[in-house]
Design an enzyme around this catalytic site. Structure first.
Site, mmCIF file in Angstrom:
data_model
loop_
_atom_site.group_PDB
_atom_site.id
_atom_site.type_symbol
_atom_site.label_atom_id
_atom_site.label_comp_id
_atom_site.label_asym_id
_atom_site.label_seq_id
_atom_site.Cartn_x
_atom_site.Cartn_y
_atom_site.Cartn_z
ATOM 1 C CG HIS A 243 25.207 -3.257 -13.075
ATOM 2 N ND1 HIS A 243 25.081 -2.075 -13.761
ATOM 3 C CD2 HIS A 243 24.135 -4.007 -13.436
ATOM 4 C CE1 HIS A 243 23.978 -2.103 -14.490
ATOM 5 N NE2 HIS A 243 23.395 -3.264 -14.314
HETATM 6 C C1 BDR Z 1 22.507 -2.706 -9.514
HETATM 7 O O1 BDR Z 1 21.185 -3.124 -9.198
HETATM 8 C C2 BDR Z 1 21.098 -4.518 -9.136
HETATM 9 O O2 BDR Z 1 20.035 -4.958 -9.901
HETATM 10 C C3 BDR Z 1 22.429 -5.064 -9.600
HETATM 11 O O3 BDR Z 1 22.782 -6.196 -8.836
HETATM 12 C C4 BDR Z 1 23.388 -3.925 -9.374
HETATM 13 O O4 BDR Z 1 23.926 -3.951 -8.067
HETATM 14 C C5 BDR Z 1 22.516 -2.079 -10.892
HETATM 15 O O5 BDR Z 1 21.657 -0.976 -10.936
#
Ligand code: BDR
Ligand code: CA
Length: 313
Positions: A243
């Site tokens: 992500h």
């Molecule tokens: C986001 O949530 C966190 O768990 C990850 O780091 C990312 O920023 C994804 O939904």
């Protein structure tokens, strides 16, 4: 062209750590003024420790790392150890960072930096709940028009949610903060799950990073070994979605991504859909666009960029 000034606001998190490494590896394009930590994936004490471990892994200990907000604006903190492990950075063997935290609060650093630097020259890269940014905008509304761009990992439209059926984690943890940012008028680019779920850390991609055979290569590969477990099990995909590094990759190579300028509103009231990002992708309302909402990415191009940059550390 001079390097673009950025602040990374983050809750590391393995994918946050990879995003920080990507930025640290790209000093010609990105001038990382500081890292501000927020409570999110794990509590603030751990996120602010993990950010420093990440800088030390890269041998870049001159970047100031600030602790920021330890809880959402008006809700109890929700964390995600079930995804990231108890440390938030499970995978590699971790150490006690030698780098001290910078003095002062992360929110004060954001306000001070935006007031000090020329208007329109500082980009806020947000990789976690938006608490620090909203707190800064609330306390110092004059800084909003000085922001060059907010580039945010958060939300979803077609993929809907990951922490709940309707909401993505970063928005769900502090929906009021997200609403403040979306309504602020600051130019905003969003990396929602719609795109990050196309950027998968598959085995061959992780092995290419491990094969760099450097400290950072091993550190990254070991984080990704751990990180992919949860999503692979959940989605049956070929690897975990990377992500947060999408935010930094967008600044380095925007041509890897495509999206639409749309209106995005955040649900802050419904128990069922709290934190949902209602993106008007099809333009069915007359609400004015407030964000560039990214929908697609060249995943191979992204991993080539990431691997090539990590090799520089
Ligand atoms: C986001 O949530 C966190 O768990 C990850 O780091 C990312 O920023 C994804 O939904
Ligand atoms: Ca994150």
């Amino acid at each position: 062209m001079s390097a673009r000034k950025i602040i990374i606001d983050t809750d590391p998190g393995q994918d946050d750590a990879v995003a920080i490494l990507l930025a640290l590896a790209s000093p010609d394009e990105l001038d990382l003024l500081g890292i501000t930590c927020v409570a999110g994936n794990v509590p603030l004490e751990l996120t602010s420790k993990n950010a420093r471990i990440t800088c030390e892994a890269a041998g870049k200990t001159d970047v100031p790392v600030y602790a920021g907000s330890n809880a959402p604006l008006s809700r109890p903190l929700i964390t995600a150890e079930h995804v990231h492990g108890q440390t938030g950075l499970d995978g590699p063997e971790l150490w006690e960072p030698q780098m001290p935290l910078a003095e002062g609060h992360g929110v004060d650093f954001i306000i001070g930096t935006l007031r000090r630097e020329a208007p329109g020259t500082v980009t806020l890269c947000t990789l976690g709940p938006l608490t620090n940014i909203a707190a800064a905008f609330n306390r110092a509304p004059d800084i909003i028009e000085r922001v060059q761009e907010v580039v945010m990992m958060g939300g979803a439209y077609f993929e809907v949610g990951n922490i709940t059926p309707a909401a993505e984690f970063n928005i769900y943890v502090d929906p009021e903060a997200a609403e403040i940012v979306f309504r602020s008028g600051a130019p905003t680019t969003v990396m929602p799950l719609d795109v990050t779920h196309k950027v998968l850390a598959t085995k061959p991609r992780v092995e290419t990073i491990r094969a760099l055979n450097t400290r950072v290569g091993h550190f990254t590969a070991e984080m990704l070994d751990f990180f992919e477990r949860f999503d692979v099990e959940k989605y049956g995909s070929e690897g975990g979605p990377l992500h947060d590094p999408c935010v930094i990759a967008w600044l380095l190579k925007p041509e890897l991504f495509s999206g639409r300028g749309v209106n995005v509103e955040v649900e802050t009231r419904s128990d069922l859909t709290l934190g949902m990002t209602v993106a008007d992708w099809w333009g069915v309302t007359d609400r004015a666009p407030n964000a560039l909402f990214i929908g697609d990415a060249d995943a191979d191009g992204f991993f080539n960029l990431l691997t090539e940059r990590l090799a520089r550390l």
